[in-house]
Structures are given as C-alpha cells and as structure tokens.
Enzyme design. Structure first.
Site: not given
Length: 243
Positions: A92, A94-95
């Site tokens: 991800g 966002d991770r």
C-alpha cells in the site's frame, strides 16, 4: 511550493509545503473533483506535486498541471527508506508514505507505525531505515459493520471506548470487541517487535488514531500528518535527484 495528495478509501487529504520545507496548511476533501485539486494547485502556486491513491479514482494525476515535478508514488519510486518486502508492487502506497514520515520525524528510532483508517495497518521500521513489513487488519468501523452485516440481531453501533473492560450491554460489548480488541492487537504486535528489536516507538496516525490512543497503555506518538510528511520527503528526494 509543494503539494502532497493522499487519496484514501473515504477521503482525500492534501498538504502544502513551502520552500523552507514547512507545512503551511492541510486540506481534506471527500471525493474531490479534478477541478477542485487544480484550483488548489493554482491558488498556492504549486511547483512540485506528489500523489498516492489507495481508494477509488475517477481522474488521474496526468490530468493535473504543474510546472515542475509531478509524481505518483509507486514501489519503484526512490524512497528515503529501504523496502524489505517480497511483493513490493502490492504494498500500500499509504503504508510506504507513513513509514517514510516516521523515518524523518523519528530519525534513528525503531518504530511500529500504525495507520488507523478503513483498515488498521501496523508497519515495522528499523532505525537503520529498513522497512520490514507489517500487518493489515480491519479498521474499527469495518469491524462494527461486519458484526452487524453478518449476523441477524447485532445492531450497528458507533465506535467508542466504554469504560468497563467487559461490556455490560450488547452495545458496549460490540464496542469493546472492536475498539479494545484493536488496542490489544496493537499492543501485542508492539510487544513482539520489542522482543525482537529492543526499544520500539509506537507511532499512530489515521482517522481513528485519537480513539485508539485513548485505550493504549504504551507511550504513544500521535502524528496526524504522518503520511503527508512522508509524501513530502519522498517528493523532495525525487526532485533533488532530477535537478
């Protein structure tokens, strides 16, 4: 000026940074249109832009206009951390951004980076700048909705932290199961990380970060703008590499 855009599953959050690398303002949107984002770019005279998308999208970064660098975060983007992940293409964005934010805000520290949004992600970053990976679990609202949707009689309740450790009503029991269960999950992963790597900071961000922070017993660093700071650092690194 620099602009970061984090397009999540439920909202889009942007941050504007000046040439001195100071965060000037943050703006949150619900499903922003291309016109709204372009107006934001024009209003702040944005030179460089980075975007990450983890939710549904009806427009692309290529449709935005900036005079400088325009970057969509991917697993091939140059990063201030090193990824140790067997499938980086599925990691991800966002991770990645949250971990990069922790790397800059807490330099040299081992961090368990928790992003409490639609899902709860727990990501382990070593002080040496190595991102080992982590866990993905249902978020608070997802847990409560699933218990309602997949049973015949359990009501849908709003997230909250009951005072009692054991729910004395169905509503309290559901909230404890979702909220207290998530807290104990985070504490358990944190303890495992500390057993393996010694001192590990607990850094938490995301829409449910304040809710979870109220129940965590470990010392917590709540960083609401963690993803935005991480995106900015990635953008600066890539701008410097191209100049």
């Amino acid at each position: 000026m620099y602009l970061t855009i984090d397009r999540g599953n439920t909202r889009t959050k942007s941050g504007v940074f000046n040439a001195s690398h100071e965060l000037i303002t943050t703006i949150a949107f619900i499903n922003p249109t291309l016109k709204e984002i372009q107006e934001l770019i024009d209003q702040h005279e944005i030179l460089h832009l980075i975007m990450t998308t983890s939710g549904p999208s009806d427009w692309e970064i290529s449709e935005l206009s900036v005079p400088g660098t325009k970057l969509e975060l991917s697993h091939t983007t140059s990063l201030p951390v090193k990824l140790i992940y067997s499938t980086p293409e599925t990691l991800g964005r966002d991770r990645i951004a949250a971990v990069c934010g922790a790397h800059v805000l807490y330099p040299g520290k081992n961090c368990l980076v928790v992003d409490a949004g639609t899902c709860i992600t727990m990501n382990l970053l070593l002080g040496s700048g190595i991102f080992l990976g982590g866990n993905i679990a249902p978020g608070i609202s997802m847990r409560l909705k699933a218990m309602h949707d997949y049973t015949a009689r359990l009501p849908l309740v709003e997230p909250a932290f009951p005072i009692l450790p054991f729910g004395d009503s169905t509503t309290h029991a559901l909230r404890n199961g979702a909220c207290l269960g998530a807290v104990m999950e985070i504490e358990g992963i944190l303890n495992r990380a500390r057993e393996a790597y010694g001192e590990v900071l607990l850094v938490i961000t995301g829409g449910d970060s304040d809710l979870l922070a109220d129940g965590l017993i470990s010392q917590i660093f709540v960083s609401p703008e963690l993803v935005i700071h991480g995106l900015f650092q990635i953008l600066v690194l890539n701008v410097d590499e191209t100049n």
